[in-house]
Scaffold this motif. Structure first.
Motif, short mmCIF file in Angstrom:
data_model
loop_
_atom_site.label_atom_id
_atom_site.label_comp_id
_atom_site.label_asym_id
_atom_site.label_seq_id
_atom_site.Cartn_x
_atom_site.Cartn_y
_atom_site.Cartn_z
N ASN A 36 15.58 2.95 -14.30
CA ASN A 36 14.54 3.50 -13.17
C ASN A 36 13.04 3.36 -13.70
N THR A 37 13.02 3.03 -15.16
CA THR A 37 11.48 3.25 -15.65
C THR A 37 11.36 1.81 -16.22
N ARG A 38 12.09 1.04 -16.39
CA ARG A 38 11.64 -0.46 -16.84
C ARG A 38 10.41 -0.96 -16.14
N LYS A 39 9.42 -1.64 -16.84
CA LYS A 39 8.49 -2.22 -16.27
C LYS A 39 7.99 -3.56 -16.81
N LYS A 40 7.34 -4.43 -16.49
CA LYS A 40 7.33 -5.63 -17.47
C LYS A 40 6.09 -5.35 -18.37
N CYS A 41 6.42 -6.24 -19.78
CA CYS A 41 5.25 -5.94 -20.66
C CYS A 41 3.84 -6.58 -20.40
N SER A 42 2.94 -5.62 -20.16
CA SER A 42 1.71 -6.29 -19.45
C SER A 42 1.25 -7.49 -20.70
N SER A 43 1.19 -7.44 -22.01
CA SER A 43 0.64 -8.47 -22.80
C SER A 43 1.76 -9.90 -22.62
N CYS A 44 2.84 -9.49 -22.54
CA CYS A 44 3.89 -10.82 -22.61
C CYS A 44 3.48 -11.37 -21.11
N GLU A 51 -0.24 -19.46 -19.30
CA GLU A 51 0.15 -20.84 -19.48
C GLU A 51 0.77 -21.33 -18.34
N SER A 52 1.59 -20.62 -17.72
CA SER A 52 2.57 -21.11 -16.79
C SER A 52 2.52 -20.79 -15.36
N GLY A 53 1.67 -19.56 -15.13
CA GLY A 53 1.59 -19.07 -13.71
C GLY A 53 2.38 -17.82 -13.34
N VAL A 54 1.87 -17.20 -12.25
CA VAL A 54 2.60 -16.09 -11.83
C VAL A 54 4.10 -15.96 -11.81
N LYS A 55 4.62 -17.07 -11.10
CA LYS A 55 5.93 -17.08 -10.79
C LYS A 55 6.93 -17.01 -12.11
N GLU A 56 6.43 -17.86 -13.16
CA GLU A 56 7.15 -17.97 -14.28
C GLU A 56 7.06 -16.45 -15.04
#
Length: 87
Positions: A36-44, A51-56
């Motif tokens: 329930n608490t996982r989110k994407k690493c903002s720096s990664c 480098e690759s775009g939003v979708k990647e």
């Protein structure tokens, strides 16, 4: 007791306190289950997006439960990104 004499050739001694950013900033963990608490690493996410775009970035950014409480916006960060940003 001798009085201290100011020598114009000797610079004054200053006490300097060095604080590292890691002492002020530390990773905190969200309360609750990881599911329930996982989110994407903002720096990664930012690195991959540039480098690759939003979708990647959506697919490849690490998902973490940790954040830096003292950084503006309390960004989520993985340990390698935290160490890189807080040298």
């Amino acid at each position: 007791m001798e009085a201290e004499i100011d020598d114009p050739l000797t610079p004054p001694i200053k006490k300097i306190r060095h604080r590292s950013l890691t002492a002020l900033h530390r990773l905190q963990k969200y309360e609750g289950t990881a599911r329930n608490t996982r989110k994407k690493c903002s720096s990664c996410y930012k690195k991959i997006q540039s480098e690759s775009g939003v979708k990647e970035a959506r697919n490849k950014a690490k998902r973490v439960c940790t954040f830096c409480e003292n950084c503006p916006g309390m960004p989520t960060m993985c340990l390698p990104c935290f160490n890189e940003n807080h040298k």
